[in-house]
Write a protein that holds these residues in place. Structure first.
Motif, PDB file in Angstrom:
ATOM      1  N   ASP A  61       0.847  -1.119  -0.062  1.00  0.00           N
ATOM      2  CA  ASP A  61      -0.028  -0.004  -0.008  1.00  0.00           C
ATOM      3  C   ASP A  61       0.950   1.241  -0.047  1.00  0.00           C
ATOM      4  O   ASP A  61       2.112   1.206   0.165  1.00  0.00           O
ATOM      5  CB  ASP A  61      -0.980  -0.053   0.997  1.00  0.00           C
ATOM      6  N   ALA A  62       0.272   2.585  -0.027  1.00  0.00           N
ATOM      7  CA  ALA A  62       0.976   3.759  -0.249  1.00  0.00           C
ATOM      8  C   ALA A  62       1.741   3.933   1.056  1.00  0.00           C
ATOM      9  O   ALA A  62       2.604   5.052   0.953  1.00  0.00           O
ATOM     10  CB  ALA A  62      -0.220   4.675  -0.542  1.00  0.00           C
ATOM     11  N   SER A  63       1.221   3.351   2.149  1.00  0.00           N
ATOM     12  CA  SER A  63       2.037   3.759   3.353  1.00  0.00           C
ATOM     13  C   SER A  63       3.391   3.104   3.547  1.00  0.00           C
ATOM     14  O   SER A  63       4.299   3.199   4.376  1.00  0.00           O
ATOM     15  CB  SER A  63       1.321   3.431   4.519  1.00  0.00           C
ATOM     16  N   GLY A  64       3.686   2.226   2.421  1.00  0.00           N
ATOM     17  CA  GLY A  64       4.762   1.280   2.430  1.00  0.00           C
ATOM     18  C   GLY A  64       4.843  -0.058   3.021  1.00  0.00           C
ATOM     19  O   GLY A  64       5.808  -0.934   2.900  1.00  0.00           O
ATOM     20  N   ARG A  65       3.486  -0.383   3.424  1.00  0.00           N
ATOM     21  CA  ARG A  65       3.590  -2.004   3.959  1.00  0.00           C
ATOM     22  C   ARG A  65       3.505  -2.868   2.741  1.00  0.00           C
ATOM     23  O   ARG A  65       3.129  -2.433   1.454  1.00  0.00           O
ATOM     24  CB  ARG A  65       1.917  -2.026   4.594  1.00  0.00           C
ATOM     25  N   ASP A  66       4.271  -3.639   2.944  1.00  0.00           N
ATOM     26  CA  ASP A  66       4.788  -4.808   1.661  1.00  0.00           C
ATOM     27  C   ASP A  66       4.493  -6.168   2.081  1.00  0.00           C
ATOM     28  O   ASP A  66       5.314  -6.203   3.003  1.00  0.00           O
ATOM     29  CB  ASP A  66       5.673  -4.414   1.106  1.00  0.00           C
ATOM     30  N   GLN A  82       7.571  -6.404   4.711  1.00  0.00           N
ATOM     31  CA  GLN A  82       8.851  -5.524   4.103  1.00  0.00           C
ATOM     32  C   GLN A  82       9.914  -6.461   3.544  1.00  0.00           C
ATOM     33  O   GLN A  82      11.235  -5.977   3.795  1.00  0.00           O
ATOM     34  CB  GLN A  82       9.190  -4.852   5.466  1.00  0.00           C
ATOM     35  N   ASN A 109      -5.236   2.854  -2.385  1.00  0.00           N
ATOM     36  CA  ASN A 109      -4.070   3.004  -2.545  1.00  0.00           C
ATOM     37  C   ASN A 109      -3.146   1.484  -2.222  1.00  0.00           C
ATOM     38  O   ASN A 109      -2.175   1.373  -1.916  1.00  0.00           O
ATOM     39  CB  ASN A 109      -3.649   4.045  -1.532  1.00  0.00           C
ATOM     40  N   CYS A 110      -3.855   0.333  -2.601  1.00  0.00           N
ATOM     41  CA  CYS A 110      -3.221  -0.932  -2.576  1.00  0.00           C
ATOM     42  C   CYS A 110      -3.119  -1.655  -3.666  1.00  0.00           C
ATOM     43  O   CYS A 110      -3.941  -1.689  -4.575  1.00  0.00           O
ATOM     44  CB  CYS A 110      -4.155  -1.685  -1.543  1.00  0.00           C
ATOM     45  N   HIS A 131     -11.353  -0.255   1.734  1.00  0.00           N
ATOM     46  CA  HIS A 131      -9.904  -0.289   2.593  1.00  0.00           C
ATOM     47  C   HIS A 131      -9.267  -1.808   2.697  1.00  0.00           C
ATOM     48  O   HIS A 131     -10.122  -2.666   2.745  1.00  0.00           O
ATOM     49  CB  HIS A 131     -10.219   0.242   3.914  1.00  0.00           C
ATOM     50  N   TRP A 132      -8.011  -1.779   2.546  1.00  0.00           N
ATOM     51  CA  TRP A 132      -7.321  -2.963   2.490  1.00  0.00           C
ATOM     52  C   TRP A 132      -7.720  -3.978   3.464  1.00  0.00           C
ATOM     53  O   TRP A 132      -7.648  -4.971   3.489  1.00  0.00           O
ATOM     54  CB  TRP A 132      -5.996  -2.951   2.088  1.00  0.00           C
TER      55      TRP A 132
END
Length: 136
Positions: A61-66, A82, A109-110, A131-132
């Motif tokens: 997602d856009a916040s950097g979660r991976d 991450q 954003n995901c 929402h994701w």
């Protein structure tokens, strides 16, 4: 005996009781029958860390979660949060090596993907969520 879901189930062909090993049934002439689910998946064709792979998923997602996940036939999941670029490349390489079908999707954003064997008869349906976290 066949039971729904993924994994390995063992049952006596006479009484239907689940057995945890190849023990004999108390009833006369009972034997333990092994049935592997899903039946469409070729036995030991897609192996990772000594386990059969059912599918591989990824989302970011856009916040950097991976998050990368390898889902195994026995129900267990290997999760990599991450993931470094090297690790992410390993998952992509595994998807290519296995020649998995890949379905990509975006929700707000995901971004994500689901990769599964060519033999999988299921159809990919994109989830419509706000929402994701709504998607499990």
């Amino acid at each position: 005996l066949r039971y729904p879901g993924y994994g390995y189930w063992r049952g006596c062909c006479k009484c239907g009781q689940l057995k945890m090993s190849q023990e004999r049934c108390a009833g006369p002439g009972g034997t333990v029958e092994f049935v592997r689910e899903p039946t469409w998946l070729p036995l030991n064709k897609y192996m990772h860390d000594g386990k059969e792979v059912l599918k591989i998923t990824h989302w970011a997602d856009a916040s950097g979660r991976d998050v990368w996940k390898v889902h195994y036939v026995d129900g267990s999941v290997h999760r990599e949060d991450q993931a470094e670029q090297t690790e992410a490349n390993e998952y992509r390489t595994m998807i290519n090596k296995f020649e998995f079908k890949t379905y990509k999707y975006s929700v707000e954003n995901c971004d994500g993907l689901e990769a599964c064997p060519q033999e999988d008869p299921g159809e990919f349906v994109e989830l419509k969520t706000t929402h994701w976290a709504d998607a499990s």
